[in-house]
Design an enzyme around this catalytic site. Structure first.
Site, short mmCIF file in Angstrom:
data_model
loop_
_atom_site.label_atom_id
_atom_site.label_comp_id
_atom_site.label_asym_id
_atom_site.label_seq_id
_atom_site.Cartn_x
_atom_site.Cartn_y
_atom_site.Cartn_z
N TYR A 191 -2.84 -1.43 10.43
CA TYR A 191 -2.79 -1.59 8.98
C TYR A 191 -1.53 -0.94 8.41
O TYR A 191 -0.82 -1.56 7.61
CB TYR A 191 -4.04 -0.97 8.35
N SER A 235 0.85 -1.18 0.00
CA SER A 235 0.00 0.00 0.00
C SER A 235 0.89 1.22 0.00
O SER A 235 2.04 1.16 0.43
CB SER A 235 -0.90 0.01 1.25
#
Length: 255
Positions: free
Chosen positions: A161, A148
């Site tokens: 996350y 990401s």
């Protein structure tokens, strides 16, 4: 581009994994759809039915990647069905939308169990299989980790996350360097804001407005953008690319 290749895609029932699995199948790969559920979050036909209706080869394997036994079984079933494994796409992930103080020990363990330990299990088991195979086009096998942009910059309001995705970026580099002599290719794809059917804060109007303000390209991403990048990295065109974290973010990280 992927004729006679065999690929496992985790989290392939929905979202980015679904798009990757469908693109790989359309390009000739046999695909194993690994997920905890077969029904897509977006609704509609399953990934498996779409691939088979299009004449492709695939099967669904219910898999919790936080379990080594489940991952071991996944790769074993893949080889039993299709004879080898060429591409492992690690895409499955969970999130909590909690900051440091809000995150409970249980939430931390759950996110790390899937987003970091699960990737470790899948990478390790894939490399074990790759080492039993003869090279094809200068590679024994390829790993594609979905990281990401939040593996490089903070993920506001989601501590587990963001930390987990940062670990995936380093995991990718480590595998690429340690197993280059084994002819194992390992890369990551770092999506920016991709519009999917993911529930919760991901599609909150304020979050979307923020993403649009940060993205130079005049639209946000869609799953096919990530699927195209995955196809490139899975193909023989990317034979001298390893250890890369490929940004697919409309220029977000360039701004």
């Amino acid at each position: 581009m992927l004729d006679r290749k065999v690929a496992v895609v985790t989290g392939a029932s929905s979202g980015l994994g679904r798009a990757i699995a469908l693109r790989f199948a359309a390009e000739g790969a046999a695909v194993v759809i690994a997920d905890t559920r077969e029904t897509p979050i977006e609704g509609g036909d399953t990934t498996l039915s779409l691939i088979r209706d299009g004449g492709g080869r695939a099967f669904f394997a219910q898999t919790d990647i936080s379990s080594w036994e489940a991952v071991d079984m996944l790769v074993g079933e893949t080889v039993e069905h299709f004879g080898r494994l060429d591409v492992m796409v690690n895409n499955a992930a969970i999130y909590t939308s909690t900051n440091l103080l809000e995150t409970t020990p249980q939430q931390w363990q759950q996110v790390m169990g899937v987003n970091v330990t699960g990737y470790f299990y899948c990478c390790k088991r894939a490399v074990q299989q790759f080492l039993t195979q003869e090279p094809v086009s200068d590679a024994r096998g390829r790993i594609i980790n979905i990281s990401s942009q939040h593996g490089m910059i903070a993920c506001p309001g989601d501590f587990p996350y963001g930390v987990g995705k940062g670990a995936i970026v380093q995991m990718t580099r480590q595998i690429a360097v340690d197993h280059a002599d084994d002819l194992v290719v390992c890369n990551a794809i770092a999506p920016g804001k991709i519009i999917t059917g993911k529930p919760g804060v991901a599609n909150d109007p304020d979050a979307l407005d923020y993403s649009r303000s940060r993205t130079p390209w005049p639209r946000l991403g869609v799953p096919r953008d990530v699927a195209g990048a995955a196809l490139f990295l899975a193909s023989d065109m990317a034979s001298y690319i390893t250890g890369v974290n490929l940004m697919v973010d409309g220029g977000w990280m360039a701004g």
